[in-house]
Structure formats: structure tokens, C-alpha cells
Design a protein around this motif. Structure first.
Motif: not given
Length: 200
Positions: A105-118, A127-131
């Protein structure tokens, strides 16, 4: 750390338990290491420590799912079918983010994108993607040639850490004669070649 409730209905301990149920103990220890590193990098570079914690805890949520489950989702949910030519190393981030969204149920797009690109990175990274990308590479449980240098770089310049990791990941894939996902090459062209050209 206490979660605010803005990005997930779970408290941190509850989210950890949900994640732990879907992976081996070894993988879970890696996840905890990534969280520790991600929160430290978020504190250093001015990102949300809460978002860094949630993204880190869930980045490998789908890592140990069977290939058949990924293949079904790729075929069913409108992903580029070329993805079927790759494997878990790519799928668990790109497709895993949708499992995190649907099951946790996590909907925050910035969090989801960081998962996609890790695992692949991208030319355009928040910044979150890079972290998350860097924390996954340098967490304390990692032990491979160059990881100590990568940790040093990450504490000085996050963009340089992205470039360092991308270059060494690509070298490793080439040495192993593994198929390289196009987004990984795009990441290399932007963060390694592009940055070098800018500094000339």
C-alpha cells in the motif's frame, strides 16, 4: 525512527516484519544494512530520512520471488515485453515496485521510483534515487574490491558515488559476459561519460 504515517500505514517495526516474511535472513540483513546507510546519506545530503528508510526497507521486497511471478506480471500489466529477455537482477526493482505498491500500500511515487531504479540507475535521478542506488552498493555487509573506495566517495560527493558505482557495475557485467540492460548504459553515458565531458 518513528514513521509519520504519510507514506505508509505501517510503523517501522511492522514494515520490517512484512518485508522479512518475503525473504531469507541473509537478504533481510542486507536490507537492514541498506536502510542504515540510506538514512545516513539522507541526513548528510538533506533528503527525507523517513522516505530513505521506507525505500531502503522495501527495495528488495520482491528479490526472492519466483521468475514465473515476474513473467506473469510483465505479460499482464503492460510492461515492455523486452523485459522478458532479462532476469531477476532487473525485474526485482522495476517490477518489484508494483508489488510494493499493491501489497504494502505504498503509493508515494518518489519512493516507488527509487525502488525501480536501485539496480539500473537512470540519467535523471532524484536525490532519493541516488541515495538508494548508492546505499545498496556500499552497505556495511558488502565486501568486494573497490567497496571501501566507494564508501569514501559517497561521503564526499553523491553524484561521484553514482558515477563510481555505475562504472564498476558495468565493468563487472562485461567481465561476467552478462547481458546489459539499456538503462544501465544510459546511466553510464550520463553519469560517467557526461560528467567527464562537463569537467573538460
Amino acid at each position: 525512527m518513528d514513521f509519520s504515517g504519510k507514506y505508509t500505514a505501517f510503523k517501522r517495526e511492522e514494515l520490517m516484519q512484512e518485508v522479512q516474511m518475503h525473504m531469507s535472513e541473509r537478504r533481510f540483513q542486507h536490507v537492514l544494512g541498506v536502510e542504515e546507510m540510506a538514512v545516513a546519506l539522507a541526513a548528510k545530503y538533506g533528503a527525507s530520512k523517513e522516505k530513505a528508510s521506507i525505500a531502503a526497507l522495501t527495495h528488495d521486497y520482491a528479490k526472492e520471488r519466483p521468475d514465473e511471478e515476474f513473467e506473469l506480471i510483465i505479460k499482464r500489466d503492460g510492461y515492455d515485453q523486452d523485459l522478458l529477455n532479462y532476469g531477476n537482477a532487473i525485474w526485482h526493482g522495476l517490477v518489484g515496485a508494483s508489488m510494493v505498491q499493491r501489497e504494502l500500500g505504498i503509493e508515494d511515487e518518489e519512493i516507488l521510483e527509487a525502488i525501480r531504479l536501485h539496480t539500473t540507475g537512470a540519467a535523471k535521478m532524484s536525490l532519493l534515487d541516488k541515495i538508494i542506488y548508492v546505499a545498496d552498493y556500499i552497505e556495511i555487509g558488502r565486501n568486494f574490491p573497490g567497496v571501501k573506495e566507494a564508501r569514501k566517495v559517497a561521503l564526499v560527493d553523491l553524484d561521484e558515488a553514482v558515477a563510481y558505482e555505475t562504472k564498476h557495475t558495468l565493468l563487472h557485467l562485461i567481465e561476467q559476459e552478462q547481458k546489459i540492460y539499456p538503462k544501465t548504459i544510459e546511466t553510464y553515458n550520463y553519469w560517467v561519460v557526461g560528467k567527464a565531458e562537463q569537467s573538460v
